[in-house]
Design an enzyme around this catalytic site. Structure first.
Site, short mmCIF file in Angstrom:
data_model
loop_
_atom_site.label_atom_id
_atom_site.label_comp_id
_atom_site.label_asym_id
_atom_site.label_seq_id
_atom_site.Cartn_x
_atom_site.Cartn_y
_atom_site.Cartn_z
N ARG A 57 63.69 -25.72 145.12
CA ARG A 57 62.58 -26.50 145.66
C ARG A 57 61.72 -27.16 144.58
NH1 ARG A 57 60.85 -21.45 149.39
NH2 ARG A 57 62.04 -20.41 147.75
N ALA A 96 40.17 -53.76 95.52
CA ALA A 96 40.43 -54.16 96.91
C ALA A 96 41.59 -55.14 96.95
CB ALA A 96 39.18 -54.79 97.50
C1 UD1 Z 1 59.77 -14.19 148.56
C2 UD1 Z 1 59.71 -13.14 149.67
C3 UD1 Z 1 58.58 -13.48 150.63
C4 UD1 Z 1 57.27 -13.57 149.88
C5 UD1 Z 1 57.37 -14.55 148.70
C6 UD1 Z 1 56.12 -14.42 147.85
C7 UD1 Z 1 61.99 -12.30 150.03
C8 UD1 Z 1 63.19 -12.36 150.90
N1 UD1 Z 1 60.97 -13.10 150.37
O1 UD1 Z 1 60.09 -15.44 149.16
O2 UD1 Z 1 58.50 -12.48 151.64
O3 UD1 Z 1 56.24 -13.96 150.76
O4 UD1 Z 1 58.51 -14.25 147.88
O5 UD1 Z 1 56.09 -15.40 146.84
O6 UD1 Z 1 61.96 -11.56 149.08
N2 UD1 Z 1 65.33 -14.16 142.85
C9 UD1 Z 1 66.32 -13.57 142.10
N3 UD1 Z 1 67.55 -13.42 142.67
C10 UD1 Z 1 67.84 -13.81 143.93
C11 UD1 Z 1 66.82 -14.41 144.69
C12 UD1 Z 1 65.57 -14.58 144.13
O7 UD1 Z 1 66.11 -13.19 140.97
O8 UD1 Z 1 68.99 -13.63 144.35
C13 UD1 Z 1 63.99 -14.33 142.25
C14 UD1 Z 1 63.54 -15.77 142.14
O9 UD1 Z 1 63.92 -16.32 140.88
C15 UD1 Z 1 62.03 -15.65 142.28
C16 UD1 Z 1 61.83 -14.39 143.12
O10 UD1 Z 1 63.07 -13.70 143.09
O11 UD1 Z 1 61.40 -15.47 141.03
C17 UD1 Z 1 61.49 -14.71 144.57
O12 UD1 Z 1 62.48 -15.56 145.11
P1 UD1 Z 1 62.10 -16.86 145.95
O13 UD1 Z 1 63.33 -17.58 146.29
O14 UD1 Z 1 61.02 -17.60 145.29
O15 UD1 Z 1 61.54 -16.16 147.28
P2 UD1 Z 1 60.49 -16.75 148.30
O16 UD1 Z 1 61.20 -17.66 149.24
O17 UD1 Z 1 59.33 -17.30 147.59
MG MG Z 2 58.98 -17.70 145.62
#
Ligand code: UD1
Ligand code: MG
Length: 464
Positions: A23, A430
């Site tokens: 995103r 100069a």
């Molecule tokens: C997540 C939470 C959501 C919360 C929000 C807060 C879950 C399913 N959802 O959503 O409930 O309100 O954060 O900001 O957890 N990441 C990994 N490996 C993966 C997937 C993600 O390392 O396989 C890391 C991402 O790099 C990121 C973090 O986990 O730093 C959160 O992932 P992101 O995709 O941002 O989750 P959100 O949709 O924000």
């Molecule tokens: Mg997030």
């Protein structure tokens, strides 16, 4: 003391940082996007370290090398090959953590505003309550995009529902999951085995662990923040700008508390690693970046940009750009001047308007007041560089050095063609183009002699 150490030894931190950050629509991996001069993951890991975490494990995936290079030995690393969800990400730390006794704090690499004190409070609360899991929640004015915290009638946390899985009623819930949790480490890894990916995104969700533990009649708690200022999760550039704004306000407030005058905090940008001593004044529309330090009683005027530089006490900068330079006590620069990388000014040096200095040293009390270029030069003490002087340091192939001795006077509009040396106590007339050495105490003149044609006016108009 002894008992505190024991608790500290048993606290682990897992930082989730493997996602690409689709995103963000960026080449740069999400957690490396900077917020006021520091990548988001750096803010998160620093907060964990400041909260006395004994062992930090960062889950890397996209941009693993970049993240590892950046964090260095602040963390251990585990590689998540495929990003199958936040539960799957934590699972990657199994080899390092499974079976260990203690508390595991899980943090997201995209929540840069969380403070160490909050993490400490969360861990203390979790341990006091003897819960198996404690989720950090916050009340959002606009909860869109976050997991919603669903509570039972008696107020206990029952589960977290992601935006894409939420019913209309659940979407109305304003309490959101900050993506930060404390777990009993052993209970965490047992529950992770039971997480499935039967949901709208086909991912293994970490918050599902809460429901699993609750269904096993384990204690699941919540620690609620009453606003979003720390909880913001950065998934896109709009949130990134919002995080920068909040971080900027915090930084400015800290400097003002420490005795720095910031005339208009709303238009003043000071990155997180900048240090400023008291009684310095910072005017509006200024940006101070990187590893900059500024002494006492300094003045950073309207429209200045300063990066990675050291400014001593009493330095005055007016509407100028300063990069990777060192400026001695009581020197002043500007308006509209530019110190480029490697410029070193002594004490009480005066650099006036429209002056560019690059990779040069300028001794105490020397002056270059107007329209001058000084490149690859070594200028002594108490030298006067006149208006329009150009140090011609580049012959099209190589950059060459110019040396100007103490107490010399370089007349206006002189060009010093490098490599060349002007001795101490000497003068350059100069308009001269100096191509060979001017010895100490000499006057160098290198220009055509003036010739006057008497009666020219009359002859000129007679012809017409
Ligand atoms: C997540 C939470 C959501 C919360 C929000 C807060 C879950 C399913 N959802 O959503 O409930 O309100 O954060 O900001 O957890 N990441 C990994 N490996 C993966 C997937 C993600 O390392 O396989 C890391 C991402 O790099 C990121 C973090 O986990 O730093 C959160 O992932 P992101 O995709 O941002 O989750 P959100 O949709 O924000
Ligand atoms: Mg997030």
């Amino acid at each position: 003391m002894g008992s505190k150490e024991k608790v500290m030894q048993n606290r682990y931190v897992v930082v989730l940082a493997a996602g690409q950050g689709t995103r963000m629509k960026s080449k740069l991996f999400k957690v490396m996007h900077p917020v006021m001069g520091r990548p988001m993951v750096g803010h998160v890991v620093n907060a964990a370290i400041d909260a006395d975490a004994s062992e930090v494990i960062t889950i890397t995936g996209h941009g693993a090398e970049v993240v590892r290079d950046y964090l260095g030995d602040k963390s251990q690393y585990v590689f998540q090959e495929e990003q199958l969800g936040t539960a799957h990400a934590v699972m990657q730390a199994k080899d390092l953590l499974e079976g260990k006794e203690g508390t595991t704090l899980v943090l997201s690499g995209d929540t840069p505003l969380l403070r160490a004190e909050t993490l400490q409070q969360l861990m203390a609360f979790h341990e006091e309550e003897e819960a198996k899991a404690t989720i950090l929640t916050a009340l959002a004015d606009d909860p869109f995009g976050y997991g919603r915290v669903i509570r039972t009638e008696d107020g206990l946390v029952s589960k977290v529902v992601e935006e894409k899985d939420a019913s209309e009623d659940e979407k109305k819930v304003r309490e959101i999951n900050t993506g930060t949790y404390c777990f009993d480490n052993q209970a965490l890894f047992q529950a992770l085995e039971k997480v499935d990916n039967d949901n709208a995104q086909g991912e293994y969700y970490l918050p599902d662990v809460l429901e699993i533990l609750k269904n096993d009649h384990e204690k699941v708690g919540a620690f609620q923040l009453d606003n979003m200022d720390e909880a913001l999760g950065v998934n896109n550039r709009v949130a990134l700008a919002e995080a920068s704004r909040i971080m900027r306000e915090r930084i400015n407030e800290q400097h003002m508390t420490n005795g720095v005058s910031i005339i208009d905090p709303n238009s003043t940008y000071i990155e997180i690693d900048v240090e400023i001593a008291r009684d310095t004044v910072v005017e509006p529309n200024t940006y101070i970046k990187g590893r900059t330090t500024i002494g006492e009683d300094a003045f950073i005027g309207l429209g200045s940009v300063i990066s990675d530089s050291q400014l001593a006490d009493g330095v005055e900068i007016k509407q100028s750009v300063i990069e990777e330079s060192i400026i001695g006590k009581n020197s002043d620069v500007g308006p509209n001047s530019h110190l480029r990388t490697g410029s070193v000014l002594g004490e009480s040096v005066h650099i006036g308007n429209y002056v560019e200095v690059k990779k040069s040293t300028i001794g105490n009390l020397s002056k270059a007041g107007h329209h001058t270029y000084i490149g690859d030069a070594e200028i002594g003490v108490d030298v006067n560089v006149g208006c329009g002087v150009v140090v011609a340091n580049y012959n099209g192939i190589t950059k060459n050095k110019t040396i100007i001795g103490d107490n010399s006077f370089i007349g206006s509009n002189a060009t010093l063609v490098a490599p060349v040396e002007v001795g101490a106590n000497s003068f350059v007339a100069a308009g001269s183009t100096i191509t060979k050495e001017v010895p100490a105490s000499a006057l160098g003149i290198a220009r055509a002699r003036q010739e006057n044609k008497e009666g020219f006016h009359e002859r000129f108009f007679e012809k017409k």
